[in-house]
Write an enzyme that holds these catalytic residues in place. Structure first.
Site, short mmCIF file in Angstrom:
data_model
loop_
_atom_site.label_atom_id
_atom_site.label_comp_id
_atom_site.label_asym_id
_atom_site.label_seq_id
_atom_site.Cartn_x
_atom_site.Cartn_y
_atom_site.Cartn_z
N GLY A 64 -11.59 -11.81 6.65
CA GLY A 64 -11.41 -10.39 6.31
C GLY A 64 -11.69 -10.06 4.87
O GLY A 64 -12.11 -8.95 4.55
N ALA A 65 -11.48 -11.01 3.95
CA ALA A 65 -11.76 -10.75 2.53
C ALA A 65 -13.13 -11.30 2.12
O ALA A 65 -13.90 -10.62 1.44
CB ALA A 65 -10.67 -11.39 1.67
N SER B 163 -5.44 -2.70 9.12
CA SER B 163 -5.56 -4.11 8.75
C SER B 163 -5.46 -4.92 10.04
O SER B 163 -5.53 -4.35 11.14
CB SER B 163 -4.51 -4.48 7.71
N SER C 116 0.81 -1.23 0.00
CA SER C 116 0.00 0.00 0.00
C SER C 116 0.84 1.28 0.00
O SER C 116 0.50 2.22 -0.73
CB SER C 116 -0.97 0.00 1.19
N LYS D 188 -9.04 -4.43 12.46
CA LYS D 188 -10.20 -4.10 11.62
C LYS D 188 -11.52 -4.01 12.40
O LYS D 188 -12.37 -3.20 12.06
CB LYS D 188 -10.34 -5.12 10.49
N GLY E 117 -6.00 -11.57 -7.46
CA GLY E 117 -6.51 -10.50 -6.60
C GLY E 117 -5.80 -9.16 -6.74
O GLY E 117 -6.09 -8.23 -5.98
P1 NAD Z 1 -8.85 -14.63 7.21
O1 NAD Z 1 -7.90 -15.41 8.03
O2 NAD Z 1 -9.60 -13.51 7.83
O3 NAD Z 1 -9.94 -15.66 6.60
C1 NAD Z 1 -9.55 -16.84 5.95
C2 NAD Z 1 -10.79 -17.63 5.53
O4 NAD Z 1 -10.37 -18.78 4.80
C3 NAD Z 1 -11.62 -18.15 6.69
O5 NAD Z 1 -12.98 -18.14 6.31
C4 NAD Z 1 -11.10 -19.58 6.88
O6 NAD Z 1 -12.12 -20.41 7.42
C5 NAD Z 1 -10.77 -19.97 5.46
N1 NAD Z 1 -9.65 -20.92 5.37
C6 NAD Z 1 -8.42 -20.75 5.92
N2 NAD Z 1 -7.63 -21.81 5.60
C7 NAD Z 1 -8.39 -22.65 4.85
C8 NAD Z 1 -8.14 -23.91 4.24
N3 NAD Z 1 -6.96 -24.52 4.33
N4 NAD Z 1 -9.14 -24.48 3.53
C9 NAD Z 1 -10.34 -23.88 3.43
N5 NAD Z 1 -10.64 -22.68 3.99
C10 NAD Z 1 -9.67 -22.07 4.70
O7 NAD Z 1 -8.03 -14.13 5.94
P2 NAD Z 1 -8.44 -12.93 4.95
O8 NAD Z 1 -7.95 -11.66 5.50
O9 NAD Z 1 -9.89 -13.09 4.62
O10 NAD Z 1 -7.54 -13.26 3.68
C11 NAD Z 1 -7.85 -14.36 2.84
C12 NAD Z 1 -7.06 -14.22 1.54
O11 NAD Z 1 -7.49 -13.07 0.82
C13 NAD Z 1 -5.55 -14.03 1.75
O12 NAD Z 1 -4.89 -14.76 0.75
C14 NAD Z 1 -5.33 -12.56 1.51
O13 NAD Z 1 -4.04 -12.29 1.01
C15 NAD Z 1 -6.37 -12.28 0.45
N6 NAD Z 1 -6.81 -10.88 0.42
C16 NAD Z 1 -6.73 -10.25 -0.77
C17 NAD Z 1 -7.16 -8.94 -0.88
C18 NAD Z 1 -7.07 -8.24 -2.20
O14 NAD Z 1 -7.29 -7.03 -2.25
N7 NAD Z 1 -6.79 -8.95 -3.27
C19 NAD Z 1 -7.69 -8.28 0.24
C20 NAD Z 1 -7.77 -8.97 1.46
C21 NAD Z 1 -7.32 -10.28 1.53
#
Ligand code: NAD
Length: 288
Positions: A136-137, A69, A24, A73, A258
Protein backbone atom coordinates in the site's frame (compact mmCIF):
# COMPACT_ATOMS: atom_id res chain seq x y z
CA UNK A 1 -11.46 29.21 16.19
CA UNK A 2 -14.62 27.38 15.04
CA UNK A 3 -15.19 24.59 17.55
CA UNK A 4 -18.90 24.01 17.06
CA UNK A 5 -20.99 21.80 14.82
CA UNK A 6 -24.20 23.21 13.31
CA UNK A 7 -26.75 22.38 10.65
CA UNK A 8 -24.31 23.32 7.87
CA UNK A 9 -21.37 21.21 8.99
CA UNK A 10 -20.03 19.05 6.15
CA UNK A 11 -18.91 15.50 6.90
CA UNK A 12 -15.76 13.81 5.64
CA UNK A 13 -15.17 10.18 6.57
CA UNK A 14 -12.44 7.61 6.93
CA UNK A 15 -13.60 4.11 6.07
CA UNK A 16 -11.37 1.18 6.94
CA UNK A 17 -11.08 -1.70 9.38
CA UNK A 18 -9.51 -1.57 11.92
CA UNK A 19 -9.18 2.22 11.98
CA UNK A 20 -9.73 3.63 15.47
CA UNK A 21 -5.95 4.06 15.97
CA UNK A 22 -5.69 6.52 13.05
CA UNK A 23 -4.20 10.01 13.52
CA UNK A 24 -6.16 11.37 10.53
CA UNK A 25 -9.22 12.61 12.51
CA UNK A 26 -6.94 14.59 14.87
CA UNK A 27 -5.00 15.98 11.92
CA UNK A 28 -7.95 17.08 9.76
CA UNK A 29 -10.16 18.39 12.57
CA UNK A 30 -7.25 20.48 13.93
CA UNK A 31 -6.79 21.95 10.44
CA UNK A 32 -10.54 22.65 9.98
CA UNK A 33 -10.67 24.47 13.30
CA UNK A 34 -7.49 26.45 12.65
CA UNK A 35 -8.88 27.65 9.29
CA UNK A 36 -12.47 28.11 10.55
CA UNK A 37 -13.83 25.63 8.04
CA UNK A 38 -17.22 24.12 8.86
CA UNK A 39 -16.20 20.50 8.25
CA UNK A 40 -15.87 17.53 10.55
CA UNK A 41 -13.79 14.38 9.89
CA UNK A 42 -14.84 11.10 11.51
CA UNK A 43 -13.44 7.56 11.41
CA UNK A 44 -15.84 4.69 10.68
CA UNK A 45 -15.16 0.98 11.06
CA UNK A 46 -16.07 -0.11 7.52
CA UNK A 47 -14.82 -3.56 6.58
CA UNK A 48 -14.99 -4.90 3.01
CA UNK A 49 -18.55 -6.32 3.30
CA UNK A 50 -19.90 -2.91 4.40
CA UNK A 51 -18.02 -0.88 1.79
CA UNK A 52 -20.83 -0.64 -0.80
CA UNK A 53 -23.13 0.81 1.90
CA UNK A 54 -20.34 3.12 3.04
CA UNK A 55 -19.94 4.56 -0.47
CA UNK A 56 -23.72 4.88 -0.79
CA UNK A 57 -23.66 6.93 2.41
CA UNK A 58 -21.18 9.37 0.84
CA UNK A 59 -23.82 10.14 -1.80
CA UNK A 60 -26.89 9.97 0.48
CA UNK A 61 -25.44 12.12 3.28
CA UNK A 62 -23.87 14.51 0.74
CA UNK A 63 -20.51 14.01 2.39
CA UNK A 64 -17.66 15.96 0.73
CA UNK A 65 -15.70 12.74 0.56
CA UNK A 66 -13.78 10.16 2.50
CA UNK A 67 -10.41 8.62 3.03
CA UNK A 68 -10.24 4.86 2.66
CA UNK A 69 -7.61 2.48 3.94
CA UNK A 70 -7.20 -1.27 4.18
CA UNK A 71 -9.01 -3.45 3.29
CA UNK A 72 -10.89 -1.04 0.99
CA UNK A 73 -8.21 0.64 -1.15
CA UNK A 74 -8.68 -1.58 -4.22
CA UNK A 75 -12.21 -2.77 -3.60
CA UNK A 76 -13.68 0.75 -3.64
CA UNK A 77 -12.73 1.32 -7.29
CA UNK A 78 -15.81 -0.56 -8.57
CA UNK A 79 -18.14 1.84 -6.72
CA UNK A 80 -16.61 5.12 -7.99
CA UNK A 81 -17.42 7.14 -11.11
CA UNK A 82 -13.87 8.23 -12.00
CA UNK A 83 -10.22 7.72 -11.08
CA UNK A 84 -7.46 10.29 -11.42
CA UNK A 85 -4.14 9.26 -13.01
CA UNK A 86 -2.52 8.36 -9.66
CA UNK A 87 -5.30 5.96 -8.72
CA UNK A 88 -5.48 4.61 -12.26
CA UNK A 89 -1.79 3.66 -12.23
CA UNK A 90 -1.78 2.48 -8.60
CA UNK A 91 -5.10 0.64 -8.98
CA UNK A 92 -5.82 1.89 -5.46
CA UNK A 93 -7.65 4.79 -3.84
CA UNK A 94 -7.08 6.49 -0.50
CA UNK A 95 -9.18 9.63 -1.08
CA UNK A 96 -12.68 10.03 -2.51
CA UNK A 97 -14.04 13.42 -3.54
CA UNK A 98 -17.79 13.92 -3.98
CA UNK A 99 -18.60 16.61 -6.56
CA UNK A 100 -22.40 16.84 -6.53
CA UNK A 101 -22.81 13.07 -6.59
CA UNK A 102 -19.87 12.30 -8.90
CA UNK A 103 -17.28 10.32 -6.91
CA UNK A 104 -13.63 10.51 -7.99
CA UNK A 105 -10.84 8.39 -6.50
CA UNK A 106 -7.32 9.70 -5.83
CA UNK A 107 -4.18 8.29 -4.26
CA UNK A 108 -2.30 10.87 -2.22
CA UNK A 109 0.36 8.69 -0.50
CA UNK A 110 2.88 9.05 -3.35
CA UNK A 111 2.25 12.80 -3.56
CA UNK A 112 2.76 12.94 0.21
CA UNK A 113 6.17 11.26 -0.15
CA UNK A 114 7.24 13.60 -2.97
CA UNK A 115 5.96 16.78 -1.27
CA UNK A 116 7.63 15.88 2.01
CA UNK A 117 10.94 15.31 0.21
CA UNK A 118 10.52 18.63 -1.65
CA UNK A 119 9.96 20.51 1.62
CA UNK A 120 13.18 18.93 2.91
CA UNK A 121 15.04 20.16 -0.16
CA UNK A 122 15.12 16.97 -2.27
CA UNK A 123 13.77 16.21 -5.72
CA UNK A 124 13.43 12.78 -7.31
CA UNK A 125 13.92 14.25 -10.80
CA UNK A 126 16.70 12.40 -12.67
CA UNK A 127 17.50 10.45 -9.50
CA UNK A 128 17.75 6.72 -8.85
CA UNK A 129 15.15 5.78 -6.24
CA UNK A 130 15.39 2.45 -4.41
CA UNK A 131 12.16 1.26 -2.77
CA UNK A 132 11.84 -1.80 -0.54
CA UNK A 133 8.22 -2.99 -0.39
CA UNK A 134 5.49 -3.06 -3.00
CA UNK A 135 2.32 -2.86 -0.93
CA UNK A 136 0.00 0.00 0.00
CA UNK A 137 2.88 2.43 0.59
CA UNK A 138 5.64 1.10 -1.70
CA UNK A 139 3.40 1.09 -4.78
CA UNK A 140 2.41 4.81 -4.79
CA UNK A 141 5.94 5.85 -3.74
CA UNK A 142 7.49 4.00 -6.70
CA UNK A 143 4.84 5.13 -9.20
CA UNK A 144 4.72 8.78 -8.09
CA UNK A 145 8.54 8.95 -8.13
CA UNK A 146 8.41 7.77 -11.74
CA UNK A 147 5.67 10.28 -12.63
CA UNK A 148 7.81 13.04 -11.07
CA UNK A 149 10.74 12.24 -13.38
CA UNK A 150 12.97 9.83 -11.45
CA UNK A 151 15.53 8.32 -13.82
CA UNK A 152 15.35 4.82 -12.40
CA UNK A 153 13.24 2.98 -9.82
CA UNK A 154 14.80 -0.10 -8.19
CA UNK A 155 12.14 -2.18 -6.45
CA UNK A 156 13.21 -4.83 -3.94
CA UNK A 157 10.65 -7.22 -2.46
CA UNK A 158 10.73 -10.54 -0.71
CA UNK A 159 9.10 -13.53 -2.45
CA UNK A 160 5.72 -13.24 -0.73
CA UNK A 161 2.17 -12.36 -1.75
CA UNK A 162 3.36 -8.86 -2.78
CA UNK A 163 5.93 -10.14 -5.30
CA UNK A 164 3.50 -10.06 -8.26
CA UNK A 165 2.57 -6.51 -7.34
CA UNK A 166 6.24 -5.51 -7.41
CA UNK A 167 6.37 -6.90 -10.97
CA UNK A 168 3.16 -5.10 -11.92
CA UNK A 169 4.49 -1.80 -10.54
CA UNK A 170 7.64 -2.10 -12.65
CA UNK A 171 5.57 -2.90 -15.76
CA UNK A 172 3.30 0.12 -15.18
CA UNK A 173 6.30 2.41 -14.68
CA UNK A 174 8.07 1.09 -17.80
CA UNK A 175 4.94 1.33 -19.96
CA UNK A 176 3.36 4.57 -18.73
CA UNK A 177 6.25 6.80 -17.62
CA UNK A 178 9.67 7.85 -18.91
CA UNK A 179 11.33 6.21 -15.91
CA UNK A 180 12.94 2.75 -15.99
CA UNK A 181 12.01 0.25 -13.29
CA UNK A 182 13.58 -3.09 -12.28
CA UNK A 183 12.50 -5.63 -9.69
CA UNK A 184 14.90 -7.60 -7.48
CA UNK A 185 14.44 -10.28 -4.87
CA UNK A 186 15.28 -8.81 -1.48
CA UNK A 187 17.16 -12.01 -0.61
CA UNK A 188 19.74 -11.10 -3.30
CA UNK A 189 22.02 -9.38 -0.79
CA UNK A 190 24.70 -8.45 -3.33
CA UNK A 191 22.16 -6.75 -5.60
CA UNK A 192 20.66 -4.91 -2.61
CA UNK A 193 24.08 -3.73 -1.42
CA UNK A 194 25.04 -2.55 -4.90
CA UNK A 195 21.71 -0.75 -5.33
CA UNK A 196 22.17 1.06 -2.00
CA UNK A 197 25.61 2.21 -3.17
CA UNK A 198 24.29 3.49 -6.52
CA UNK A 199 20.92 5.01 -5.57
CA UNK A 200 20.33 8.63 -4.55
CA UNK A 201 17.21 8.04 -2.44
CA UNK A 202 16.37 4.90 -0.47
CA UNK A 203 12.83 4.52 0.86
CA UNK A 204 11.85 1.57 3.04
CA UNK A 205 8.12 0.91 2.70
CA UNK A 206 7.98 -2.52 4.34
CA UNK A 207 6.97 -1.63 7.90
CA UNK A 208 10.09 -3.42 9.22
CA UNK A 209 11.09 -1.24 12.19
CA UNK A 210 7.66 -0.94 13.77
CA UNK A 211 5.45 -3.08 16.01
CA UNK A 212 6.80 -6.60 16.49
CA UNK A 213 9.62 -5.77 14.05
CA UNK A 214 10.66 -2.61 15.95
CA UNK A 215 14.22 -3.77 16.61
CA UNK A 216 14.81 -4.94 13.02
CA UNK A 217 16.22 -3.18 9.97
CA UNK A 218 16.65 -4.40 6.39
CA UNK A 219 20.11 -2.82 6.53
CA UNK A 220 22.17 -3.81 9.60
CA UNK A 221 25.62 -2.81 8.35
CA UNK A 222 26.28 0.97 8.18
CA UNK A 223 28.92 0.42 5.47
CA UNK A 224 26.11 -0.39 3.00
CA UNK A 225 25.09 3.29 3.07
CA UNK A 226 26.91 6.33 1.69
CA UNK A 227 26.81 9.73 3.40
CA UNK A 228 25.37 11.81 0.55
CA UNK A 229 22.20 9.72 0.05
CA UNK A 230 18.67 10.17 1.41
CA UNK A 231 17.34 7.42 3.70
CA UNK A 232 13.58 7.59 4.22
CA UNK A 233 11.56 5.23 6.40
CA UNK A 234 7.76 5.32 5.91
CA UNK A 235 7.38 4.26 9.56
CA UNK A 236 6.67 7.10 12.02
CA UNK A 237 6.10 5.15 15.25
CA UNK A 238 8.75 4.94 16.57
CA UNK A 239 9.99 8.31 15.29
CA UNK A 240 13.54 6.92 14.95
CA UNK A 241 13.61 3.39 13.55
CA UNK A 242 16.48 0.91 13.60
CA UNK A 243 17.07 1.62 9.89
CA UNK A 244 17.38 5.34 10.66
CA UNK A 245 19.84 4.60 13.48
CA UNK A 246 22.02 2.50 11.16
CA UNK A 247 21.93 5.30 8.55
CA UNK A 248 22.88 7.86 11.21
CA UNK A 249 25.80 5.64 12.32
CA UNK A 250 26.92 5.60 8.69
CA UNK A 251 26.98 9.40 8.67
CA UNK A 252 24.08 9.70 6.20
CA UNK A 253 23.15 13.39 6.12
CA UNK A 254 19.49 13.10 5.19
CA UNK A 255 17.57 10.59 7.34
CA UNK A 256 13.79 10.90 7.69
CA UNK A 257 10.82 9.08 9.19
CA UNK A 258 7.32 8.88 7.65
CA UNK A 259 5.60 11.55 9.74
CA UNK A 260 6.05 14.28 7.13
CA UNK A 261 4.74 11.97 4.39
CA UNK A 262 1.71 11.11 6.53
CA UNK A 263 0.86 14.78 7.05
CA UNK A 264 1.53 15.64 3.39
CA UNK A 265 -0.74 12.85 2.08
CA UNK A 266 -3.42 14.26 4.39
CA UNK A 267 -2.70 17.79 3.16
CA UNK A 268 -3.15 16.68 -0.45
CA UNK A 269 -6.56 15.17 0.42
CA UNK A 270 -7.46 18.27 2.46
CA UNK A 271 -6.76 20.46 -0.59
CA UNK A 272 -8.95 18.24 -2.80
CA UNK A 273 -11.88 18.51 -0.37
CA UNK A 274 -11.61 22.15 0.74
CA UNK A 275 -9.50 23.88 -1.94
CA UNK A 276 -7.30 25.19 0.90
CA UNK A 277 -3.75 24.51 2.04
CA UNK A 278 -3.55 22.58 5.28
CA UNK A 279 -1.66 24.52 7.99
CA UNK A 280 0.99 21.83 8.07
CA UNK A 281 3.32 23.08 10.80
CA UNK A 282 0.34 23.70 13.13
CA UNK A 283 -1.00 20.20 12.42
CA UNK A 284 2.40 18.59 13.07
CA UNK A 285 2.48 20.27 16.49
CA UNK A 286 -0.91 18.69 17.32
CA UNK A 287 0.43 15.23 16.44
CA UNK A 288 3.65 15.35 18.49
P1 NAD B 1 1.58 -3.73 3.00
O1 NAD B 1 1.29 -4.89 3.86
O2 NAD B 1 0.61 -3.35 1.95
O3 NAD B 1 3.00 -3.98 2.27
C1 NAD B 1 4.14 -4.37 3.00
C2 NAD B 1 5.31 -4.58 2.05
O4 NAD B 1 6.47 -4.89 2.82
C3 NAD B 1 5.13 -5.73 1.09
O5 NAD B 1 5.77 -5.41 -0.13
C4 NAD B 1 5.84 -6.90 1.79
O6 NAD B 1 6.34 -7.83 0.84
C5 NAD B 1 6.96 -6.18 2.50
N1 NAD B 1 7.35 -6.83 3.76
C6 NAD B 1 6.52 -7.15 4.78
N2 NAD B 1 7.23 -7.70 5.80
C7 NAD B 1 8.53 -7.73 5.39
C8 NAD B 1 9.73 -8.20 5.99
N3 NAD B 1 9.75 -8.74 7.21
N4 NAD B 1 10.88 -8.06 5.29
C9 NAD B 1 10.88 -7.52 4.06
N5 NAD B 1 9.76 -7.06 3.43
C10 NAD B 1 8.60 -7.17 4.10
O7 NAD B 1 1.85 -2.50 3.99
P2 NAD B 1 1.81 -0.95 3.61
O8 NAD B 1 0.43 -0.45 3.73
O9 NAD B 1 2.55 -0.76 2.32
O10 NAD B 1 2.62 -0.31 4.81
C11 NAD B 1 4.03 -0.48 4.90
C12 NAD B 1 4.58 0.51 5.93
O11 NAD B 1 4.39 1.85 5.47
C13 NAD B 1 3.88 0.44 7.29
O12 NAD B 1 4.86 0.60 8.28
C14 NAD B 1 2.97 1.63 7.30
O13 NAD B 1 2.75 2.14 8.60
C15 NAD B 1 3.78 2.63 6.49
N6 NAD B 1 2.97 3.65 5.83
C16 NAD B 1 3.31 4.94 6.07
C17 NAD B 1 2.61 5.95 5.45
C18 NAD B 1 2.99 7.37 5.71
O14 NAD B 1 2.25 8.28 5.30
N7 NAD B 1 4.11 7.62 6.35
C19 NAD B 1 1.55 5.64 4.57
C20 NAD B 1 1.24 4.30 4.34
C21 NAD B 1 1.96 3.31 4.99
Amino acid sequence: MNNFIDGHTILIGLMAYPIRHSMSPTMHNAAFQKLNLNFVYLAFDVDAPQLADGVKAIRTLEMRGSNVSMPNKQKIIQYLDKLDITSELNQAVNTVVNDNGVLTGYTTDGVGFINDLKKKGHSVKDQTVLVTGAGGAGTPIAIQSALEGAKEILIFNQHDEHWDNAQRNAEVINQKTASKAKVFDLSDTDAFKTALQTCDIYCDATGVGMGKLADMSLVEDPSWFKPDMVVFDTVYAPRTTKLMQVAQQAGVKFVYNGLGMMVEQGAAAFKLWTGQDMPIEFVKQQLL
